[in-house]
Write a protein that holds these residues in place. Structure first.
Motif, PDB file in Angstrom:
ATOM      1  N   MET A   1       0.867  -1.098  -0.098  1.00 42.37           N
ATOM      2  CA  MET A   1       0.150  -0.110   0.125  1.00 42.37           C
ATOM      3  C   MET A   1       1.011   1.302   0.062  1.00 42.37           C
ATOM      4  O   MET A   1       0.596   2.305  -0.508  1.00 42.37           O
ATOM      5  CB  MET A   1      -0.952   0.029   1.218  1.00 42.37           C
ATOM      6  N   LYS A   2       1.958   1.285   0.637  1.00 44.63           N
ATOM      7  CA  LYS A   2       2.808   2.424   0.734  1.00 44.63           C
ATOM      8  C   LYS A   2       3.479   2.632  -0.555  1.00 44.63           C
ATOM      9  O   LYS A   2       3.565   3.713  -1.152  1.00 44.63           O
ATOM     10  CB  LYS A   2       3.656   2.256   1.884  1.00 44.63           C
ATOM     11  N   TYR A   3       3.953   1.626  -1.094  1.00 46.12           N
ATOM     12  CA  TYR A   3       4.809   1.716  -2.551  1.00 46.12           C
ATOM     13  C   TYR A   3       3.766   2.203  -3.441  1.00 46.12           C
ATOM     14  O   TYR A   3       4.089   2.976  -4.392  1.00 46.12           O
ATOM     15  CB  TYR A   3       5.107   0.150  -2.800  1.00 46.12           C
ATOM     16  N   LEU A   4       2.270   1.967  -3.349  1.00 42.70           N
ATOM     17  CA  LEU A   4       1.555   2.310  -4.524  1.00 42.70           C
ATOM     18  C   LEU A   4       0.687   3.637  -4.028  1.00 42.70           C
ATOM     19  O   LEU A   4      -0.024   4.131  -4.856  1.00 42.70           O
ATOM     20  CB  LEU A   4       0.452   1.240  -4.774  1.00 42.70           C
ATOM     21  N   ARG A   5       1.155   4.043  -2.972  1.00 37.61           N
ATOM     22  CA  ARG A   5       0.577   5.251  -2.531  1.00 37.61           C
ATOM     23  C   ARG A   5      -0.759   5.431  -2.404  1.00 37.61           C
ATOM     24  O   ARG A   5      -1.657   6.063  -3.056  1.00 37.61           O
ATOM     25  CB  ARG A   5       1.154   6.684  -3.268  1.00 37.61           C
ATOM     26  N   CYS A   6      -1.223   4.121  -1.733  1.00 35.38           N
ATOM     27  CA  CYS A   6      -2.798   4.191  -1.738  1.00 35.38           C
ATOM     28  C   CYS A   6      -3.273   5.300  -0.890  1.00 35.38           C
ATOM     29  O   CYS A   6      -2.721   5.999   0.029  1.00 35.38           O
ATOM     30  CB  CYS A   6      -3.151   2.967  -0.939  1.00 35.38           C
ATOM     31  N   ASP A   7      -4.759   5.441  -1.026  1.00 36.69           N
ATOM     32  CA  ASP A   7      -5.268   6.607  -0.353  1.00 36.69           C
ATOM     33  C   ASP A   7      -5.304   6.540   1.055  1.00 36.69           C
ATOM     34  O   ASP A   7      -5.768   5.601   1.737  1.00 36.69           O
ATOM     35  CB  ASP A   7      -6.854   6.564  -0.494  1.00 36.69           C
ATOM     36  N   PHE A   8      -4.503   7.608   1.626  1.00 37.32           N
ATOM     37  CA  PHE A   8      -4.132   7.438   3.156  1.00 37.32           C
ATOM     38  C   PHE A   8      -5.436   7.452   4.101  1.00 37.32           C
ATOM     39  O   PHE A   8      -5.415   7.149   5.119  1.00 37.32           O
ATOM     40  CB  PHE A   8      -3.358   8.444   3.636  1.00 37.32           C
ATOM     41  N   TYR A   9      -6.587   8.173   3.511  1.00 34.57           N
ATOM     42  CA  TYR A   9      -7.936   8.443   4.566  1.00 34.57           C
ATOM     43  C   TYR A   9      -8.863   7.131   4.228  1.00 34.57           C
ATOM     44  O   TYR A   9      -9.686   7.069   4.732  1.00 34.57           O
ATOM     45  CB  TYR A   9      -8.555   9.470   3.737  1.00 34.57           C
ATOM     46  N   ASN A  10      -8.357   6.108   3.438  1.00 37.82           N
ATOM     47  CA  ASN A  10      -9.195   4.892   3.516  1.00 37.82           C
ATOM     48  C   ASN A  10      -9.221   4.225   4.898  1.00 37.82           C
ATOM     49  O   ASN A  10      -7.996   3.927   5.497  1.00 37.82           O
ATOM     50  CB  ASN A  10      -8.557   3.996   2.516  1.00 37.82           C
ATOM     51  N   PRO A  11     -10.239   3.548   5.383  1.00 37.23           N
ATOM     52  CA  PRO A  11     -10.488   2.788   6.803  1.00 37.23           C
ATOM     53  C   PRO A  11      -9.713   1.413   6.658  1.00 37.23           C
ATOM     54  O   PRO A  11      -8.710   1.141   7.808  1.00 37.23           O
ATOM     55  CB  PRO A  11     -11.909   2.674   6.773  1.00 37.23           C
ATOM     56  N   PHE A  12      -9.556   0.804   5.675  1.00 35.57           N
ATOM     57  CA  PHE A  12      -8.834  -0.478   5.581  1.00 35.57           C
ATOM     58  C   PHE A  12      -7.256  -0.146   5.779  1.00 35.57           C
ATOM     59  O   PHE A  12      -6.639  -0.930   6.481  1.00 35.57           O
ATOM     60  CB  PHE A  12      -9.225  -1.206   4.143  1.00 35.57           C
ATOM     61  N   LEU A  13      -6.743   0.964   4.917  1.00 35.62           N
ATOM     62  CA  LEU A  13      -5.355   1.292   5.258  1.00 35.62           C
ATOM     63  C   LEU A  13      -5.178   1.498   6.649  1.00 35.62           C
ATOM     64  O   LEU A  13      -4.210   0.933   7.463  1.00 35.62           O
ATOM     65  CB  LEU A  13      -5.183   2.552   4.455  1.00 35.62           C
ATOM     66  N   HIS A  14      -5.913   2.229   7.370  1.00 30.51           N
ATOM     67  CA  HIS A  14      -5.648   2.560   8.736  1.00 30.51           C
ATOM     68  C   HIS A  14      -5.944   1.407   9.693  1.00 30.51           C
ATOM     69  O   HIS A  14      -5.045   1.298  10.705  1.00 30.51           O
ATOM     70  CB  HIS A  14      -6.891   3.664   9.067  1.00 30.51           C
ATOM     71  N   PHE A  15      -6.751   0.308   9.122  1.00 36.91           N
ATOM     72  CA  PHE A  15      -6.656  -0.900  10.106  1.00 36.91           C
ATOM     73  C   PHE A  15      -5.240  -1.501   9.855  1.00 36.91           C
ATOM     74  O   PHE A  15      -4.733  -2.109  10.849  1.00 36.91           O
ATOM     75  CB  PHE A  15      -8.096  -1.710   9.332  1.00 36.91           C
ATOM     76  N   VAL A  16      -4.793  -1.553   8.774  1.00 40.29           N
ATOM     77  CA  VAL A  16      -3.739  -2.047   8.571  1.00 40.29           C
ATOM     78  C   VAL A  16      -2.504  -1.652   9.530  1.00 40.29           C
ATOM     79  O   VAL A  16      -1.348  -2.216  10.193  1.00 40.29           O
ATOM     80  CB  VAL A  16      -3.100  -2.542   7.040  1.00 40.29           C
ATOM     81  N   LEU A  17      -2.576  -0.221   9.566  1.00 44.63           N
ATOM     82  CA  LEU A  17      -1.659   0.587   9.809  1.00 44.63           C
ATOM     83  C   LEU A  17      -1.642   0.353  11.317  1.00 44.63           C
ATOM     84  O   LEU A  17      -0.459   0.244  12.164  1.00 44.63           O
ATOM     85  CB  LEU A  17      -1.508   2.220   9.563  1.00 44.63           C
TER      86      LEU A  17
END
Length: 184
Positions: A25-41
């Protein structure tokens, strides 16, 4: 004992996949405001936070997460051996096993992300935040195939082609490392 082995193996594999997902996700610069990304973080942040002080990022690659995933893959089989036999054995070949296990886990992660994206496309039609991040993750893999083999009668075969490529790479791993690949 098999139940404990299964649980430890599954927990290590799931955490490794979360770390690899974080790197991806970081490599592809996924949307930081996405809740799923926040879950993984949030799942990976407690350990990665302290590792970032020691291991800096290399460009857009989260080096600390990749390093921790590699170390988990390297230590997984000595830990399982310790649970079964009572002996902790660590040598140079464990690093090769760790690298192969990391590659195989990456392949499984890509496989499941594509499968989940395909299933979600039938259910939510791209309106879910999870859909959006799955599209961001898989589109770099599927778009080049779509340029070669376009959508035919409304059916997109790019996911199937990527999965076939992953299967071919898995069989290549079986051919190159016959006894080792099954254990990973």
């Amino acid at each position: 004992m098999f139940t404990l082995t299964f649980l430890v193996n599954t927990l290590i594999d799931l955490y490794m996949m979360m770390l690899l997902l974080r790197v991806w996700m970081k490599y592809l610069r996924c949307d930081f405001y996405n809740p799923f990304l926040h879950f993984v973080l949030q799942i990976t942040q407690p350990i990665i936070k302290s590792l970032h002080r020691i291991i800096p990022d290399i460009g857009s690659i989260d080096s600390a997460s990749l390093f921790l995933a590699f170390m988990l893959a390297t230590l997984k089989y000595p830990i399982l051996l310790l649970m079964h036999v009572g002996v902790f054995s660590m040598d140079a070949t464990n690093f090769l096993v760790g690298l192969l296990a990391l590659l195989k886990s990456t392949g499984y992660l890509v496989f499941w992300v594509i499968i989940i994206r395909s299933l979600m496309s039938w259910i939510s039609s791209g309106r879910s935040p999870l859909d959006y991040i799955l599209i961001q993750l898989t589109e770099p893999l599927m778009a080049p195939i779509r340029h070669i083999l376009p959508v035919i009668s409304g059916i997109d075969f790019s996911a199937m082609i990527v999965i076939l490529i992953l299967y071919a790479l898995n069989f290549l791993g079986m051919d190159l490392f016959p006894s080792l690949w099954y254990l990973l």
